[in-house]
Design a protein around this motif. Sequence first.
Motif, short mmCIF file in Angstrom:
data_model
loop_
_atom_site.label_atom_id
_atom_site.label_comp_id
_atom_site.label_asym_id
_atom_site.label_seq_id
_atom_site.Cartn_x
_atom_site.Cartn_y
_atom_site.Cartn_z
N ASN A 284 -44.22 -6.52 0.02
CA ASN A 284 -43.43 -6.19 -1.19
C ASN A 284 -42.55 -4.98 -0.95
OD1 ASN A 284 -44.20 -8.21 -2.92
ND2 ASN A 284 -45.92 -7.04 -3.79
N LYS B 181 -32.72 -6.57 -10.42
CA LYS B 181 -32.09 -7.66 -9.66
C LYS B 181 -31.66 -8.77 -10.60
CE LYS B 181 -34.69 -6.03 -5.86
NZ LYS B 181 -35.99 -6.00 -5.22
N ASN C 277 -38.46 -4.96 -0.74
CA ASN C 277 -37.66 -4.11 -1.64
C ASN C 277 -36.69 -3.27 -0.82
OD1 ASN C 277 -38.73 -5.01 -4.01
ND2 ASN C 277 -40.16 -3.27 -4.27
N GLN D 8 -33.91 -5.29 0.46
CA GLN D 8 -32.97 -5.62 -0.61
C GLN D 8 -32.10 -4.43 -1.01
OE1 GLN D 8 -35.82 -7.17 -3.35
NE2 GLN D 8 -35.79 -9.23 -2.44
N GLY E 134 -43.27 -7.35 -8.18
CA GLY E 134 -43.66 -6.91 -6.84
C GLY E 134 -44.41 -5.58 -6.85
MG MG Z 1 -39.67 -6.53 -5.09
#
Ligand code: MG
Length: 718
Positions: free
Chosen positions: A610, A665, A614, A617, A674
């Motif tokens: 997770n 997001k 993240n 991302q 998450g």
């Molecule tokens: Mg996440």
Amino acid sequence: MKFRSKVMLLGVTIVLLPMLVSTFAATRLVFSQNEKDAHERIRESTARIIRELQSIEAQYAERGRKYAKTDNLVMYTNVLFRYHKYLTPEGYATVQNSLSVDLTKLKIGLNVDNIEVRDAYNKLLARDASSGAAVPADAAASPVRAPRRDGTRYLLQGGRFILQSTSTIQKRDRLLGYLILTKYLDANFLKEVSGVNGTEVAFFRNNRFLDGTIARFPVTEMAHSDLAHPIQIKIQKTPYSFIFSPIYAEGNDQYYVAVGVSYLKTLQKINETARILIGVAVGAMLIALVLIYFWSGRTVGPLLRLVNAVQAIGRGDLGQKITVESSDEIGLLASEFNQMTTSLQESRSQLEDANRNLFEMKEYISNIVDSMTMSLVVVDSGFRITVVNLEFEKWLGESRERLVGRSLEDLLELGDGALLHKHLLRVIETHETQILTKVHCKIGTRKIVANIRFSPLEDVEQSSAGVVMIIEDITSRVNLEEKLAISQRLASIGNLDAGLAHEVNNPLGIILNYIEVCRMDTQDEKLDSYLKKIGSETERIAGIIQRLLEFSRQSETRFKPVNLPEIIEETVDLVEFKLRKENIVLERDYGLDEAWVMADKSRLKQVFLNIILNAVQSMPGGGRLAVRLAESGDGQGFDLAFCDSGRGIPKEHLSRIFDPFFTTKEVGEGTGLGLSVSYGIIQEHFGTIDVKSTEGKGSTFTVRLKKIASEERSSALS
Ligand SMILES: [Mg+2]
Ligand SMILES: Nc1ncnc2c1ncn2[C@@H]1O[C@H](COP(=O)(O)OP(=O)(O)OP(=O)(O)O)[C@@H](O)[C@H]1O
């Protein structure tokens, strides 16, 4: 100079000064009296001499003239002068002898030194018998010619000063010759006539010393001498006072008689007097010294004791008492002094009591202040630190001696920075208390969240003397509260029990089933595409339900000893391809080969995944991800940090990222579950998860897990 010495000096001065003055006065008196006496004697002596000379002059003139007229003299002179040619030498000598005998008689009667008879041509005819050999008939004329008339005069003859009286010898108006009486005015004469003790006498012609009772001495200014102004002359080192009196003048020649008195005796007298007086003075001074010494001892003794006592008081010994029996000012001073020490003692003990109380009070207050769990700091109106308590010292790691006097603004920063100055100023201006809650501050290098109370400090005149600040560190409480809030929020989700999830899941399964059936039955393509969309969205719901189920499936967690580097590597393996594709560089910095913790391996991997996803991302254009493993600061566990160079998290989001369903997001991209799931998992592992982030620069997620000892590990494995 000591007081006693001063008193003695004063006494000596008092005794000595009049003594010196009287000595001086006495010697002056002796001197002037002696001078007077000397003048008197000079005057007397001078008078005598002049009188004597006048009397001789008169006597010689009178008797000489008288004798010159006697028949015998006239006869003899006549014979020797006019008829000597007719005389035999024997006859001449006989006549001459007879005349000489007569002259000798006259000489004795008149007390004259020399008598001569000369003829009209000044040839010596006869002289007194005692004056020398008989004058031969052809005796030469005298080198000094007697004046051819009656008279008396002074003159120098053969280097001798004499008084000469001339009387003419005549027979019926015919001049036969002269009778000349001569008196030697020599030292002997002077000795005889002066007749005054201690005087010296001399004759002078003009400046020339002729004869006298004293050695020859030169004189230059006798004309200035008179009775009031004697001339001071030194003769053979002896000082004399001389008076010159004129006795006779002839042509340019002036004759003087000089009478003088030696000052030696006067000076000796003065010296003697002075000696006596000085002796008396010294004696008196010695007696005075002894008397003053004893008297000052009696006077100064108590004063000295007073001085000693005062010095002892200066050293702090207040038990000083002085005994002085005298009833004078010193006695009074001593009793006043004793009273003063008594009252001093009293006030000192009062002062000591007050001081002790004050000290105890101060200690008490400072103990209170130091035992506060909050920081206390007092600043003056210039915001400089005047007082701090123990807690504040601890926070800054510096002693209060080093803190006092420094500017508080250099040590403490509130919020955005200007907050501290603003509040301090406001308190000073308004005299009102200000309170700040949950403010972020930086004290030294330490960052905390605090409640701060600013109270005005007023001095005696009620004007502002500064500000008292009490700072309460509420960081851990705030953290706890935040974590509690997250836990509470997670717990509410956790409460979605499996039954409820099934309730939703089963219908979803049926719906999906029917969608498949419908899709198989229809030929309509449009309808088929709608059904496909419904199907995929329903699957998404099913996915979320699945994750919620995972979240609440606590009982299924299985703990085993796991080695962190291994799990990290396994997790990284899963995303390695993705990282490469996204252009992200991975840095590993484990530092430890083994880091054993108790964990559910798959769930821990889920957490790491997770966090890594993240991070990926947050770096859409690529970047750097560092994974660091290290022993935690307290040595109790391990810190695993994931550090990305992504876009970071805005401040206002920081407190919310662990909330379920919080996501930034796009819809469909993230569920926002998450981190909340991860948080729950780490909590199950009795660990913590923290985040630090700077917007635009990147974020660091740190997972801390408790380490396990090797025995624990082996027992768990078996
Ligand atoms: Mg996440
Ligand atoms: N490394 C990171 N960098 C920047 N933002 C982050 C990072 N990690 C988490 N976030 C922020 O926290 C939010 C919540 O994250 P979380 O993982 O809980 O949900 P999500 O990633 O949005 O969705 P999901 O994980 O369910 O797919 C994210 O939407 C993102 O805004």
